[in-house]
Design a protein around this motif. Structure first.
Motif, short mmCIF file in Angstrom:
data_model
loop_
_atom_site.label_atom_id
_atom_site.label_comp_id
_atom_site.label_asym_id
_atom_site.label_seq_id
_atom_site.Cartn_x
_atom_site.Cartn_y
_atom_site.Cartn_z
N TYR A 1 15.19 1.07 2.51
CA TYR A 1 14.82 2.27 3.50
C TYR A 1 13.21 2.29 3.28
O TYR A 1 12.73 2.59 2.25
CB TYR A 1 15.45 3.61 2.98
N TRP A 2 12.41 2.16 4.30
CA TRP A 2 10.99 2.45 4.35
C TRP A 2 10.84 3.13 5.42
O TRP A 2 11.24 3.40 6.52
CB TRP A 2 10.43 0.92 4.54
N GLY A 3 9.52 4.09 5.22
CA GLY A 3 8.93 4.80 6.35
C GLY A 3 8.03 4.05 7.22
O GLY A 3 7.78 2.80 6.92
N GLN A 4 7.58 4.74 8.19
CA GLN A 4 6.46 4.04 8.89
C GLN A 4 5.24 3.83 8.67
O GLN A 4 4.61 3.24 9.04
CB GLN A 4 6.65 4.75 10.29
N GLY A 5 4.71 4.67 7.59
CA GLY A 5 3.55 4.80 7.25
C GLY A 5 2.64 5.71 7.53
O GLY A 5 2.83 6.12 8.84
N THR A 6 1.83 6.09 6.74
CA THR A 6 0.91 7.06 7.10
C THR A 6 -0.64 6.47 6.72
O THR A 6 -0.69 6.04 5.60
CB THR A 6 0.90 8.64 6.46
N GLN A 7 -1.51 6.78 7.50
CA GLN A 7 -2.93 6.10 7.10
C GLN A 7 -3.96 7.12 6.22
O GLN A 7 -4.02 8.21 6.64
CB GLN A 7 -3.67 5.56 8.63
N VAL A 8 -4.44 6.53 5.30
CA VAL A 8 -5.30 7.14 4.49
C VAL A 8 -6.62 6.30 4.41
O VAL A 8 -6.71 5.11 4.28
CB VAL A 8 -4.81 7.24 3.03
N THR A 9 -7.78 6.90 4.91
CA THR A 9 -8.97 6.50 5.03
C THR A 9 -9.96 7.43 4.28
O THR A 9 -10.31 8.46 4.50
CB THR A 9 -9.42 6.40 6.54
N VAL A 10 -10.60 6.52 3.34
CA VAL A 10 -11.61 7.23 2.45
C VAL A 10 -13.15 6.66 2.95
O VAL A 10 -13.20 5.50 2.45
CB VAL A 10 -11.20 7.17 1.10
#
Length: 126
Positions: free
Chosen positions: A115-124
């Motif tokens: 079970y994996w999610g689709q991801g969420t992008q983090v940009t710093v």
């Protein structure tokens, strides 16, 4: 139907904070160890932080220790990652994962988790 959905990513300046959430349904959240992995462009996927089913033990990658905090709310079937003092090198797609694998937290065998999610992008920036 199993659902694993991340949220909370975005664009922040260095030194800022974000709180990622992973909301799940369709499986026994309380019977699964949970974790956050990330993948930056041109780099391998890596374990960031993982937590046992009951929250008794946690793992943090050396690069985030002292800045990130993982937690879970079993009553809400939700996993969290509080990210403070963010650095540009934290920029990546962050994935939520659920596993019944009994190996040590965030080990390489976790890549085989179902079970994996689709991801969420983090940009710093800066």
């Amino acid at each position: 139907q199993v659902q694993v959905t991340e949220s909370g990513g975005g664009l922040v300046q260095a030194g800022g904070s974000l709180r990622l959430s992973c909301t799940t349904s369709g499986f026994s959240f309380t019977n699964h160890n949970m974790g956050w992995f990330r993948q930056a462009p041109g780099k391998e996927r890596e374990g960031v932080s993982c937590i046992t089913w009951n929250g008794s033990r946690s793992y943090y990658a050396d690069s985030v220790k002292g800045r990130f905090t993982i937690s879970r709310d079993n009553a809400k079937n939700t996993l969290y990652l509080q990210m403070n003092s963010l650095k540009p090198e934290d920029t990546a797609m962050y994935y939520c994962v659920a596993t019944n694998i009994a190996d040590e937290l965030c080990s390489g065998s976790w890549f085989k988790s179902n079970y994996w999610g689709q991801g969420t992008q983090v940009t710093v920036s800066s």
